[in-house]
Design an enzyme around this catalytic site. Structure first.
Site, PDB file in Angstrom:
ATOM      1  N   ASP A 140      -0.131   4.930   1.037  1.00 10.73           N
ATOM      2  CA  ASP A 140      -0.421   5.862   2.127  1.00 10.73           C
ATOM      3  C   ASP A 140      -0.283   5.170   3.478  1.00 10.73           C
ATOM      4  O   ASP A 140      -0.899   4.131   3.719  1.00 10.73           O
ATOM      5  CB  ASP A 140      -1.829   6.429   1.970  1.00 10.73           C
ATOM      6  CG  ASP A 140      -2.009   7.206   0.671  1.00 10.73           C
ATOM      7  OD1 ASP A 140      -1.007   7.734   0.147  1.00 10.73           O
ATOM      8  OD2 ASP A 140      -3.151   7.289   0.185  1.00 10.73           O
TER       9      ASP A 140
ATOM     10  N   ASP B  20       0.881  -1.148   0.000  1.00 11.42           N
ATOM     11  CA  ASP B  20       0.000   0.000   0.000  1.00 11.42           C
ATOM     12  C   ASP B  20       0.933   1.216   0.000  1.00 11.42           C
ATOM     13  O   ASP B  20       2.116   1.090   0.332  1.00 11.42           O
ATOM     14  CB  ASP B  20      -0.872  -0.041   1.262  1.00 11.42           C
ATOM     15  CG  ASP B  20      -1.801   1.148   1.367  1.00 11.42           C
ATOM     16  OD1 ASP B  20      -2.364   1.570   0.336  1.00 11.42           O
ATOM     17  OD2 ASP B  20      -1.965   1.662   2.489  1.00 11.42           O
TER      18      ASP B  20
END
Length: 178
Positions: A13, A11
């Site tokens: 963020d 991922d």
């Protein structure tokens, strides 16, 4: 011992950097170049400073050195911002300063499940969408994404939003402790 996966998905963020790139950041972006040429910090037009988590270059470099394919798996609704800053950040890998984006082999974006990101990424990398056909891990800060484990993917939960994935967390993953 778990050992190295075939594919490591990240991922973005709060896993690569400490913000939501689609809400905290607005271009244009100014790179802050260090004395060795790396760009580990950028400043957006509003003055917001963003620095990638300190262990990310080391973790990604170790994975690449061990033949692991790297993939992004991000629900961001502003992939153009994520793509831009991945190109602006520069890290030293194999003795050369290179855009962070160059370390990744596959990019998956969009507001859908991580399972969809992983299947599509695997299809692009290996011409199969069977998640159990390869050893895959997902580094992510959202516990809801643990659902990937139902499909044979190892979920590595990044619990620390201030420091991101640490070298210790990564080593614990490799040794099967997480």
């Amino acid at each position: 011992m778990t050992g190295y996966p075939d594919v490591a998905a990240f991922d973005l963020d709060y896993t690569i950097w400490p913000c939501y790139c689609d809400t905290h950041l607005h271009g244009p972006f100014k790179p802050v170049k260090s004395s060795n040429g790396e760009v580990l910090t950028i400043i957006c037009r509003d003055g917001y400073e963003l620095t990638i988590y300190k262990d990310i270059p080391r973790i990604l470099g170790d994975l690449k050195d061990n033949g692991v394919k790297l993939m992004t798996a991000s629900r961001t609704w502003a992939p153009e911002i994520a793509q831009e800053i991945l190109k602006i950040f520069k890290v030293k890998y194999a003795g050369v300063v290179t855009p962070l984006a160059n370390l990744f082999d596959e990019f998956q974006w969009g507001e859908r499940s991580k399972i969809g990101h992983l299947r599509d990424g695997l299809k692009d990398l290996y011409n199969t969408s069977d998640l159990k056909s390869k050893k895959i891990c997902l580094f992510d800060d959202e516990s809801r994404n643990k659902e990937v484990e139902k499909y044979g993917v190892k979920f590595v939960y990044v619990r620390d939003p201030e420091n991101g994935p640490s070298w210790k967390l990564y080593q614990d993953y490799l040794s099967g402790k997480v």
